[in-house]
Design a protein around this motif. Sequence first.
Motif, PDB file in Angstrom:
ATOM      1  N   ARG A 165       0.721  -1.374   0.020  1.00  0.00           N
ATOM      2  CA  ARG A 165      -0.163  -0.156   0.020  1.00  0.00           C
ATOM      3  C   ARG A 165       0.918   1.282  -0.074  1.00  0.00           C
ATOM      4  NH1 ARG A 165      -3.169  -2.834   4.280  1.00  0.00           N
ATOM      5  NH2 ARG A 165      -4.984  -3.952   3.009  1.00  0.00           N
ATOM      6  N   SER A 166       2.021   1.304   0.908  1.00  0.00           N
ATOM      7  CA  SER A 166       2.777   2.450   0.727  1.00  0.00           C
ATOM      8  C   SER A 166       3.573   2.751  -0.643  1.00  0.00           C
ATOM      9  CB  SER A 166       3.816   2.380   1.856  1.00  0.00           C
ATOM     10  OG  SER A 166       4.699   1.567   1.477  1.00  0.00           O
TER      11      SER A 166
ATOM     12  N   LYS B 114       2.318   1.814  -3.508  1.00  0.00           N
ATOM     13  CA  LYS B 114       1.217   2.395  -4.366  1.00  0.00           C
ATOM     14  C   LYS B 114       1.078   3.806  -4.128  1.00  0.00           C
ATOM     15  CE  LYS B 114       0.160  -1.152  -6.891  1.00  0.00           C
ATOM     16  NZ  LYS B 114       0.079  -0.775  -8.299  1.00  0.00           N
ATOM     17  N   ARG B 115       0.931   4.139  -2.967  1.00  0.00           N
ATOM     18  CA  ARG B 115       0.830   5.443  -2.496  1.00  0.00           C
ATOM     19  C   ARG B 115       2.091   6.351  -3.085  1.00  0.00           C
ATOM     20  NH1 ARG B 115      -1.195   3.925   2.529  1.00  0.00           N
ATOM     21  NH2 ARG B 115       0.740   3.969   3.429  1.00  0.00           N
ATOM     22  N   ARG B 116       3.212   5.864  -2.914  1.00  0.00           N
ATOM     23  CA  ARG B 116       4.231   6.787  -3.437  1.00  0.00           C
ATOM     24  C   ARG B 116       4.229   6.621  -4.868  1.00  0.00           C
ATOM     25  NH1 ARG B 116       8.438   3.717  -1.214  1.00  0.00           N
ATOM     26  NH2 ARG B 116       8.729   2.579  -3.385  1.00  0.00           N
TER      27      ARG B 116
ATOM     28  N   ARG C 245       1.581   6.576  -6.931  1.00  0.00           N
ATOM     29  CA  ARG C 245       0.602   7.615  -7.282  1.00  0.00           C
ATOM     30  C   ARG C 245       0.984   9.111  -6.962  1.00  0.00           C
ATOM     31  NH1 ARG C 245      -3.334   6.385  -3.515  1.00  0.00           N
ATOM     32  NH2 ARG C 245      -3.417   4.239  -4.314  1.00  0.00           N
ATOM     33  N   ARG C 246       1.695   9.487  -5.812  1.00  0.00           N
ATOM     34  CA  ARG C 246       2.390  10.756  -5.839  1.00  0.00           C
ATOM     35  C   ARG C 246       3.373  11.095  -6.692  1.00  0.00           C
ATOM     36  NH1 ARG C 246       2.976   9.804  -0.235  1.00  0.00           N
ATOM     37  NH2 ARG C 246       4.960   9.081  -0.691  1.00  0.00           N
TER      38      ARG C 246
END
Lengths: 228, 188
Positions: free
Chosen positions: B96-97, B99-101, B103-104
């Motif tokens: 999840r982290s 993916k977040r990175r 996306r950012r």
Amino acid sequence: MNCKGCQRKILDSLAAGFATLAPEIAAHQNSCPACAEFYQAHQKLFHSIDAALQSFANQPAPPYLLPTIRARLGAASSPNWAIPAWIPVAALVLLAFLLSAPFLLRIGPTSVARVALRSPQPQTQSVRPQSATVVSNVLPVPAFRKNERALGKHHRAFQLPAQADRLQFLPLGDEARALAALAAAVQRWPDWGDALAHPVQLPSANTGAIPAIEVARLEVAPLTDETW
Amino acid sequence: MQELVLTQPIRSLEADAAREVAKSRKQRAFESCLAECGPLAFRIAQGVLRNVADAEDVAQEALLRAYQKFDRLQDHQRFRAWLVRISFRLALDRWRSVKRRERRETEWAAPAWRVAVPTAEQIADSNAFQVRLEEALEELPEKSRLVLLLAAIQGYTLDEVATMLGVPVGTVKSRLFNARKALAEKLR
């Protein structure tokens, strides 16, 4: 069996991982080209899914993985004698507090409920009488200097601020009743000697309300051990 | 004249020795579990993350945590199931982290108003099925993903998967069936 039902059963049997189809489904798909195509396409799809999942899940672990973990475990289990970073900071803070504690205790505010020091009010100053007799308004109490230690924190209550020429007290409990009795005596006998010699009995209904009195030209002298 | 008897150092020595014995016993027990289950932790992490470096990190983290709390595990036979859950949970957190990175970084590098048009070569080179499968896996519930992953790992039967997850074999089969069917419906 219609094609829709057959295709649903083909999907179910492939999802369940059955190697062969049930006889009635096999018979239908042998006679129906659309269902045969559906079966082949989905068989291929499930093969692809399984192959992809197995490639994800069966990557060999790197040979250095276990030695690295063992090394980290060894480091984690060995006793760590290094001083945590917060201990020196905490020691410094404690030392600073201990050094400054005497000053803080000397100048800090004390029991506000017990005694309240207030600055003078200009309108009452203008009507303050100049005579040496006892008149009503304020009851000052001599400042205690030498007996500070014996009196504890009470002495601070009687220190007159440099800019203030009036004191107001907010005594509590028995002190309030005693001061009320003294104030009543002073109002009856203007001379303090007489007032002290003739104590006044307050009515039991008295709630400790103290009539305002003022003592002019009062000499404030420190109490000595003998006077105390 | 009084005689002084120093008992404390002897007591502390005995306590130290007992502690050392307990520690070495724990290390021996953990070592056998590590040799057996270390690769499994890596495979689970790799199955979720599909990145060797991240999977190594997660496997190490999972095994370290397992070691730190090894004393609390009363039944060492359940170590494998315990490690599977720790590894899967850590891998999901890492995923999840990541993916977040991503996306950012994507939003920063390519704002929404600038739509990236893939070239013919990119389309040809991209493994479309792999990408779609990953997307479909992400949409599955966590329990189904874990069952799919464990069933795909070679060397474990459905009975062993059921033991690892602490559920009946029928539940494993049902989850596996639903997950495979959902994947097929998303991918066809």
